[in-house]
Design a protein around this motif. Structure first.
Motif, mmCIF file in Angstrom:
data_model
loop_
_atom_site.group_PDB
_atom_site.id
_atom_site.type_symbol
_atom_site.label_atom_id
_atom_site.label_comp_id
_atom_site.label_asym_id
_atom_site.label_seq_id
_atom_site.Cartn_x
_atom_site.Cartn_y
_atom_site.Cartn_z
ATOM 1 N N ALA A 252 -44.201 4.239 -59.558
ATOM 2 C CA ALA A 252 -44.720 4.287 -58.186
ATOM 3 C C ALA A 252 -46.131 3.711 -58.182
ATOM 4 C CB ALA A 252 -44.732 5.709 -57.654
ATOM 5 N N GLN B 144 -36.637 -1.881 -56.278
ATOM 6 C CA GLN B 144 -38.018 -1.623 -55.870
ATOM 7 C C GLN B 144 -38.096 -1.641 -54.353
ATOM 8 O OE1 GLN B 144 -41.068 -3.929 -57.799
ATOM 9 N NE2 GLN B 144 -42.586 -3.472 -56.218
ATOM 10 N N PHE C 63 -42.193 1.872 -54.835
ATOM 11 C CA PHE C 63 -41.415 2.718 -55.736
ATOM 12 C C PHE C 63 -40.411 1.834 -56.458
ATOM 13 C CE2 PHE C 63 -42.780 5.185 -52.148
ATOM 14 C CZ PHE C 63 -43.380 6.273 -52.767
ATOM 15 N N LEU D 126 -49.973 9.935 -58.190
ATOM 16 C CA LEU D 126 -49.404 9.006 -59.162
ATOM 17 C C LEU D 126 -50.180 9.033 -60.467
ATOM 18 C CD1 LEU D 126 -48.581 5.936 -56.910
ATOM 19 C CD2 LEU D 126 -47.038 7.686 -57.766
ATOM 20 N N LEU E 18 -38.935 5.766 -63.595
ATOM 21 C CA LEU E 18 -39.358 5.714 -62.200
ATOM 22 C C LEU E 18 -40.834 5.337 -62.152
ATOM 23 C CD1 LEU E 18 -38.622 6.276 -59.212
ATOM 24 C CD2 LEU E 18 -39.318 8.643 -59.596
#
Lengths: 284, 338
Positions: free
Chosen positions: A124, A190, A157, A11, A122
């Motif tokens: 994470a 989410q 996520f 990440l 997006l």
């Protein structure tokens, strides 16, 4: 543990490649969130009953959110409470359990692959969640009171999609002309999956000696069960910004918890439809 | 715009379906069942793994299983199934073992199998003034021309508090001693036990030990933990106390008797208590009926198990041929006044 380290490293690596995102998704804000909702709670505590209890519940949440183009951070407290009845083959109207759940969530998410889809972001990261589940069922006599706690480190996520109406439109509803103004809106989903779940639960016999030893009931026969159980949660929401920078949101929240198979497990699930107000405290 | 709304709707629908499916993948379906065999086996197994007195009572639980399972058949009525399963629990000879349905409650009813050691009308007619006092759960009065305090405590209703205890103990503070009559006290709120004991200790005192089932084996228990009593801040009684007990003194009554047995200024008189020193749990069967049975053991300070009853220090029985006198009460007064 290796999986978590790998995920976090990945990440961070992805987030380093952030470029200038589109203007709307890059907007920084700090919000207080107040949410109220209604939903369906179901639970089953195998230590006392093989029956699933289900009923309506009301919930309230308070949250603090800090967002910018690369990070979303949030801390929130949720409380759900309601009455449930066993899903039994008999008419057991006299047996009713009251259940309440308190949840604390801290989430930290980083944007990955910015610009990879237009008007979409997006994120994470991880979410640390603690939950306390309290139930009272007088029909279970000395086991009338059930108290369980758990802490989960979850992989998170978040998919965010800008669904703003950029141009005003005119439509007719039953021959009545209506003008639809421009709106700033986003849709997000989410999902949080528990990676390390720990729970604090009554022991084998599911009873407390403390009643008969004249001591404070906790910890009693409670055990800390590390790396035990399952936890999943998700939020699906559509948010609309108001002209003053605040926002309103309609969301669907789902939370599932199971204490694991070390002793007879507790399973708990909440499905809740809620409405939120966001008060932006950082005007730009 | 229309296509976007359609995509959003489809997205939400897909997520909802996924979430519901996900939840169902991790939990077993609801196990509600009216199958008599499923309910029988569930109750038998719960007892087999968690009941705390198999060894002490020498119950062959596997034989009980075979004997009672043979009485079940497909299509058995609820009433008959209840009768079979309730009778199976009664093999434990434990009044803390009950099966509760919407139409009946099973019980061993030990107190009906033994000789009572008290007749309340004998006491009200021949010992108490007609103006005896009722304070919370206590009925009390002076006996022997004010030299003895008599306190009848018939049930642990959870009503003991500092107010009623202070009043009662202050009233008899200047007597030669008090008689606490707990004959046929079938128990109730355990919290009352310690509220009561705390008025008869001068320092923190260990009164008994308790252990709980910790595994599926019939003799798997946790380490015993001490039950301690601290002196209460209110009135306490430092004089002699006679505790009257009988076979009807059960559960919280037996806890109190065992606790008082550990205190030097208290004498137990009457008959052995009925036991009931295992704390019962509570659970539910697949058909919705509920049950309970003992999951703990209470031990004396030297590890003795008094589940079959706490014996008195002075054995004394009520004579049912003469209802004008209570021989147990007479003996208690003699003991205090000698």
């Amino acid at each position: 543990m290796r999986l978590l380290i790998l995920l976090i490293c990945t990440l961070f690596m992805l987030s380093k490649h952030s470029s200038a995102a589109d203007e709307y998704l890059s907007r920084a804000s700090r919000d207080w969130q107040i949410r109220g909702g209604v939903g369906m709670t179901s639970f089953r505590d195998f230590a006392t009953s093989p029956l699933t209890y289900r009923g309506y519940s009301a919930g309230i949440s308070l949250g603090r959110l800090k967002t910018d183009s690369l990070r979303h951070r949030s801390f929130s407290i949720h409380f759900y409470s309601g009455n449930t009845k066993p899903l039994s083959l008999y008419d057991l109207r006299t047996i009713e359990a009251h259940s309440s759940v308190l949840m604390l969530d801290y989430a930290r998410l980083y944007r990955i692959r910015p610009g990879f889809l237009k008007r979409t972001a997006l994120f994470a990261g991880a979410q640390l969640s603690a939950n306390g589940i309290y139930r009272v069922n007088a029909g279970l006599m000395n086991n009338a009171l059930g108290l369980d706690g758990g802490v989960s480190l979850m992989a998170s996520f978040k998919l965010l999609r800008d669904v703003s109406r950029t141009e005003s439109r005119r439509i007719k509803v039953l021959f009545i002309p209506i003008r639809l103004k421009e709106r700033n809106r986003s849709l997000y989903w989410q999902f949080n999956g528990g990676m390390f779940n720990t729970n604090f639960r009554n022991g084998f016999a599911y009873g407390s000696l403390k009643q008969t030893t004249n001591q404070f009931p906790l910890p009693g026969d409670y055990r800390l069960n590390a790396f035990s159980g399952l936890r999943f949660s998700s939020d699906l929401a559509i948010r609309q910004w108001l002209s003053n920078g605040n926002a309103i949101q309609l969301n669907y929240h789902w939370d599932f918890y199971s204490s694991g198979r070390k002793f007879e497990p507790l399973e708990f699930a909440i499905h809740s439809l809620g409405f939120s107000f966001f008060f932006n405290t950082r005007r730009s | 715009m229309k296509s976007q709304v359609f995509i959003i709707a489809l997205f939400m629908l897909t997520i909802n379906v996924c979430l519901t499916s996900c939840e169902k993948a991790f939990i077993k379906p609801n196990q509600a069942s009216k199958d008599p065999y499923a309910n029988f086996e569930y109750l038998w197994k719960q007892c087999d793994e968690k009941y705390s007195f198999f060894e002490l009572k020498q119950v062959d639980w596997k034989k009980v299983h075979d004997d009672y399972k043979a009485k079940i058949y497909t299509g058995i009525s609820d009433d008959s199934l209840f009768s079979v399963m309730g009778s199976m629990l009664n093999e434990l000879r434990d009044d803390h073992s009950n099966l509760i349905s919407y139409f009946n409650v099973s019980a061993y009813r030990n107190s009906l199998k033994v000789q009572p050691n008290i007749f309340w009308r004998t006491i009200t007619d021949n010992y108490l003034n007609k103006s005896f006092v009722t304070t919370g759960p206590f009925v009390h009065d002076f006996l022997s021309n004010g030299r003895v305090g008599y306190i009848r405590f018939a049930a642990f209703t959870g009503q003991i508090n500092s107010g009623n205890l202070n009043y009662v103990l202050n009233r008899y503070a200047n007597t030669k001693g008090i008689i606490l009559d707990m004959r046929r006290n079938g128990g109730g709120a355990v919290s009352d036990v310690f509220a009561l004991l705390s008025r008869f200790v001068e320092q923190e005192t260990t009164v008994f030990k308790v252990r709980i089932k910790s595994g599926t084996g019939h003799n798997e228990f946790s380490n015993p933990e001490d039950a301690r009593v601290k002196p209460a801040s209110g009135s306490s009684f430092k004089g002699k106390v006679i505790l009257l007990i009988d076979r009807g003194t059960y559960s919280a009554g037996s806890f109190t008797a065992l606790g008082m047995k550990a205190l030097p200024n208290i004498t137990l008189m009457g008959d052995t208590t009925g036991g009931g020193l295992g704390l019962p749990n509570g659970g539910q069967l697949p058909n919705g009926w509920t049950y309970r049975f003992s999951i703990t053991q209470t031990l004396g300070l030297n590890g003795e198990n008094f589940e079959n009853g706490v014996p008195p220090d002075i054995y004394q029985l009520f004579d049912w041929n003469d209802l004008s006198r209570d021989e147990v009460l007479d003996a208690a007064m003699d003991e205090l006044l000698k």
